[in-house]
Design an enzyme around this catalytic site. Structure first.
Site, PDB file in Angstrom:
ATOM      1  N   SER A   1       0.819  -1.207   0.000  1.00  0.00           N
ATOM      2  CA  SER A   1       0.000   0.000   0.000  1.00  0.00           C
ATOM      3  C   SER A   1       0.852   1.255   0.000  1.00  0.00           C
ATOM      4  O   SER A   1       0.342   2.347  -0.206  1.00  0.00           O
ATOM      5  CB  SER A   1      -0.922  -0.005   1.223  1.00  0.00           C
TER       6      SER A   1
ATOM      7  N   GLU B   1      -6.391  -0.970  -6.971  1.00  0.00           N
ATOM      8  CA  GLU B   1      -5.566   0.065  -7.601  1.00  0.00           C
ATOM      9  C   GLU B   1      -4.481  -0.645  -8.419  1.00  0.00           C
ATOM     10  O   GLU B   1      -3.752  -1.480  -7.880  1.00  0.00           O
ATOM     11  CB  GLU B   1      -4.907   0.954  -6.543  1.00  0.00           C
TER      12      GLU B   1
ATOM     13  N   ASN C   1      -4.715   5.750  -0.250  1.00  0.00           N
ATOM     14  CA  ASN C   1      -4.000   6.108   0.979  1.00  0.00           C
ATOM     15  C   ASN C   1      -3.527   7.559   0.991  1.00  0.00           C
ATOM     16  O   ASN C   1      -3.368   8.146   2.063  1.00  0.00           O
ATOM     17  CB  ASN C   1      -2.839   5.148   1.232  1.00  0.00           C
TER      18      ASN C   1
ATOM     19  N   HIS D   1      -3.130  -3.287  -5.849  1.00  0.00           N
ATOM     20  CA  HIS D   1      -3.433  -2.998  -4.451  1.00  0.00           C
ATOM     21  C   HIS D   1      -4.905  -3.275  -4.143  1.00  0.00           C
ATOM     22  O   HIS D   1      -5.787  -2.565  -4.629  1.00  0.00           O
ATOM     23  CB  HIS D   1      -3.070  -1.539  -4.125  1.00  0.00           C
TER      24      HIS D   1
HETATM   25  N1  CAA Z   1     -16.165 -13.078   3.619  1.00  0.00           N
HETATM   26  C1  CAA Z   1     -17.478 -13.262   3.462  1.00  0.00           C
HETATM   27  N2  CAA Z   1     -18.417 -12.556   4.110  1.00  0.00           N
HETATM   28  C2  CAA Z   1     -17.971 -11.609   4.963  1.00  0.00           C
HETATM   29  C3  CAA Z   1     -16.601 -11.351   5.178  1.00  0.00           C
HETATM   30  C4  CAA Z   1     -15.677 -12.139   4.457  1.00  0.00           C
HETATM   31  N3  CAA Z   1     -14.348 -11.975   4.582  1.00  0.00           N
HETATM   32  N4  CAA Z   1     -16.471 -10.348   6.096  1.00  0.00           N
HETATM   33  C5  CAA Z   1     -17.730  -9.978   6.433  1.00  0.00           C
HETATM   34  N5  CAA Z   1     -18.623 -10.724   5.749  1.00  0.00           N
HETATM   35  C6  CAA Z   1     -20.078 -10.661   5.801  1.00  0.00           C
HETATM   36  C7  CAA Z   1     -20.556 -10.519   7.217  1.00  0.00           C
HETATM   37  O1  CAA Z   1     -20.621 -11.763   7.860  1.00  0.00           O
HETATM   38  C8  CAA Z   1     -21.931  -9.913   7.021  1.00  0.00           C
HETATM   39  O2  CAA Z   1     -22.841 -10.947   6.700  1.00  0.00           O
HETATM   40  P1  CAA Z   1     -24.345 -10.884   7.244  1.00  0.00           P
HETATM   41  O3  CAA Z   1     -24.957  -9.682   6.582  1.00  0.00           O
HETATM   42  O4  CAA Z   1     -24.944 -12.172   6.788  1.00  0.00           O
HETATM   43  O5  CAA Z   1     -24.242 -10.759   8.733  1.00  0.00           O
HETATM   44  C9  CAA Z   1     -21.753  -9.042   5.763  1.00  0.00           C
HETATM   45  O6  CAA Z   1     -20.526  -9.491   5.148  1.00  0.00           O
HETATM   46  C10 CAA Z   1     -21.642  -7.581   6.079  1.00  0.00           C
HETATM   47  O7  CAA Z   1     -20.648  -7.386   7.062  1.00  0.00           O
HETATM   48  P2  CAA Z   1     -20.880  -6.647   8.428  1.00  0.00           P
HETATM   49  O8  CAA Z   1     -22.219  -6.952   8.978  1.00  0.00           O
HETATM   50  O9  CAA Z   1     -19.682  -6.882   9.279  1.00  0.00           O
HETATM   51  O10 CAA Z   1     -20.934  -5.114   8.190  1.00  0.00           O
HETATM   52  P3  CAA Z   1     -20.883  -4.068   7.040  1.00  0.00           P
HETATM   53  O11 CAA Z   1     -22.163  -3.994   6.354  1.00  0.00           O
HETATM   54  O12 CAA Z   1     -20.319  -2.875   7.738  1.00  0.00           O
HETATM   55  O13 CAA Z   1     -19.811  -4.499   5.934  1.00  0.00           O
HETATM   56  C11 CAA Z   1     -17.560  -3.867   5.432  1.00  0.00           C
HETATM   57  C12 CAA Z   1     -18.494  -4.733   6.244  1.00  0.00           C
HETATM   58  C13 CAA Z   1     -17.729  -4.174   3.931  1.00  0.00           C
HETATM   59  C14 CAA Z   1     -16.158  -4.255   5.855  1.00  0.00           C
HETATM   60  C15 CAA Z   1     -17.873  -2.349   5.663  1.00  0.00           C
HETATM   61  O14 CAA Z   1     -17.908  -2.095   7.027  1.00  0.00           O
HETATM   62  C16 CAA Z   1     -16.857  -1.446   5.040  1.00  0.00           C
HETATM   63  O15 CAA Z   1     -16.900  -1.180   3.855  1.00  0.00           O
HETATM   64  N6  CAA Z   1     -15.917  -0.928   5.878  1.00  0.00           N
HETATM   65  C17 CAA Z   1     -14.842  -0.094   5.436  1.00  0.00           C
HETATM   66  C18 CAA Z   1     -13.709  -0.966   5.011  1.00  0.00           C
HETATM   67  C19 CAA Z   1     -12.606  -0.195   4.394  1.00  0.00           C
HETATM   68  O16 CAA Z   1     -12.612   1.026   4.316  1.00  0.00           O
HETATM   69  N7  CAA Z   1     -11.598  -0.934   3.933  1.00  0.00           N
HETATM   70  C20 CAA Z   1     -10.447  -0.354   3.351  1.00  0.00           C
HETATM   71  C21 CAA Z   1      -9.412  -0.215   4.367  1.00  0.00           C
HETATM   72  S1  CAA Z   1      -7.959   0.519   3.704  1.00  0.00           S
HETATM   73  C22 CAA Z   1      -7.121  -0.771   3.045  1.00  0.00           C
HETATM   74  O17 CAA Z   1      -7.478  -1.911   3.109  1.00  0.00           O
HETATM   75  C23 CAA Z   1      -5.918  -0.460   2.262  1.00  0.00           C
HETATM   76  C24 CAA Z   1      -4.715  -0.027   2.942  1.00  0.00           C
HETATM   77  O18 CAA Z   1      -3.754   0.111   2.257  1.00  0.00           O
HETATM   78  C25 CAA Z   1      -4.625   0.273   4.363  1.00  0.00           C
END
Ligand code: CAA
Length: 308
Positions: A118, A151, A189, A139
């Site tokens: 990243s 990305e 980022n 990414h």
């Molecule tokens: N595989 C399959 N299903 C999954 C899963 C996985 N790995 N993780 C979660 N789920 C499922 C959950 O079990 C849930 O199922 P149900 O609806 O049946 O309960 C469903 O997906 C939705 O999950 P949550 O209920 O936990 O909640 P949510 O609606 O908030 O979705 C999320 C989760 C998509 C992670 C959302 O919270 C989100 O978009 N968060 C922000 C994440 C983000 O910004 N990521 C980027 C970070 S930066 C990065 O990664 C790069 C870097 O360089 C740092």
């Protein structure tokens, strides 16, 4: 060039997610790890995730059929005939350069190398190989099976056809790729890190409690997670590392780590993966904000309440 067989380096949070979506899209995948226990942990996460998708009717095949395309190995030679190698090991320039240099000698000459880094310079990694023209950034975002973006980053040495092959590969995974260049932090980022660090600074300055800051950004801006929850989710160690690389590159205060982030790292509080960060994740369904510990006051005075 047609990609058929993909090698993934590392079976942690990102590597296992990348392996999962690649196998789900129909590619044969071999995952290289240093120890069997890391492979076991990663594959167990993949199986749970595939079961969840199957339960929701979101897979075209059975989880077993997808799982059959996934192999784990401890031997770099098993990646020799891969068309694309995606590296997702620890964010360390030395470790990554060592890994690429050793694989360069083993993997077929026309294979494409990609890094999921990243923040580390793709150019610096590409320069450790004899195929800098066949090197790109791919990414992914956490959690990989759910997040749609990839990305795709090129360096000044990347051959145009290689870049487009990487872009098309991300599309074949069912992801939405964006084109970017090897500028530290790429697009996401560059914008996300100052925001996350500002959330920590706001907390340090007493602008709000952990819950207040997270609730405000969730409900005020429609973000799926508040910034302090997202920090715990991404990993405070990962974020700290990214800030160091970005600050080193740009020398801008907005990329500098706030003192509290450094204290959390020194304490071993890396967020969800270590059990504690801005929240205590002992029960992942009910994270408990750590204002009391972080501010050295009683939980009552710190106003510890569960997040929305
Ligand atoms: N595989 C399959 N299903 C999954 C899963 C996985 N790995 N993780 C979660 N789920 C499922 C959950 O079990 C849930 O199922 P149900 O609806 O049946 O309960 C469903 O997906 C939705 O999950 P949550 O209920 O936990 O909640 P949510 O609606 O908030 O979705 C999320 C989760 C998509 C992670 C959302 O919270 C989100 O978009 N968060 C922000 C994440 C983000 O910004 N990521 C980027 C970070 S930066 C990065 O990664 C790069 C870097 O360089 C740092």
């Amino acid at each position: 060039m047609e990609i058929k067989k993909v090698g993934v380096l590392g079976c942690g949070l990102m590597g296992s997610g990348i392996a999962q979506v690649t196998a789900t899209a129909g590619f044969d995948v071999t995952v290289l790890e240093a120890e069997q226990r890391f492979l076991d942990k990663g594959f167990s996460g993949i199986e749970k995730s595939l079961a969840k998708f199957a339960e929701k009717g979101k897979l075209k095949e059975t989880p077993d059929a997808i799982r059959a395309r996934l192999k784990g190995t401890l031997k770099p030679q098993d990646l020799a005939d891969c068309d694309l190698i995606i590296e997702a090991i620890i964010e360390s320039v030395e470790e990554k350069r060592k890994m690429y240099a050793s694989l360069d000698a083993v993997v077929k000459k026309d294979a494409i190398f990609a890094s999921n880094t990243s923040s580390i310079s793709i150019t610096e990694l590409a320069a450790a190989t004899k195929r800098p023209d066949r090197f790109i950034g791919l990414h992914f975002f956490n959690p990989v099976p759910l997040m749609a973006l990839v990305e795709v980053a090129r360096t000044i040495m990347t051959a145009p056809g290689v870049f487009e092959t990487g872009y098309a590969f991300a599309q074949k995974l069912g992801k939405v790729p964006v084109r970017t260049s090897d500028k530290t932090g790429f697009i996401v980022n560059r914008l996300l890190v100052p925001y996350l660090l500002d959330a920590i600074r706001a907390y340090e300055e007493g602008v709000g409690s952990i819950t207040d800051i997270d609730t405000a950004m969730k409900l005020g801006c429609g973000y799926p997670m508040g910034p302090l929850t997202l920090l715990d989710f991404v990993g405070l160690d990962t974020t700290y590392y990214i800030t160091q690389v970005m600050f080193d590159e740009f020398k801008e205060p907005r990329f500098a780590s706030p003192p509290l982030l450094k204290r959390l790292i020194m304490a071993g509080w890396f967020g969800k993966k270590s059990g504690k960060g801005f929240y205590d994740w002992s029960d992942p369904a009910k994270p408990v904000p750590q204002d009391a510990a972080l501010q050295g006051v009683s939980a009552e005075r710190a106003g510890n309440v569960a997040p929305v």
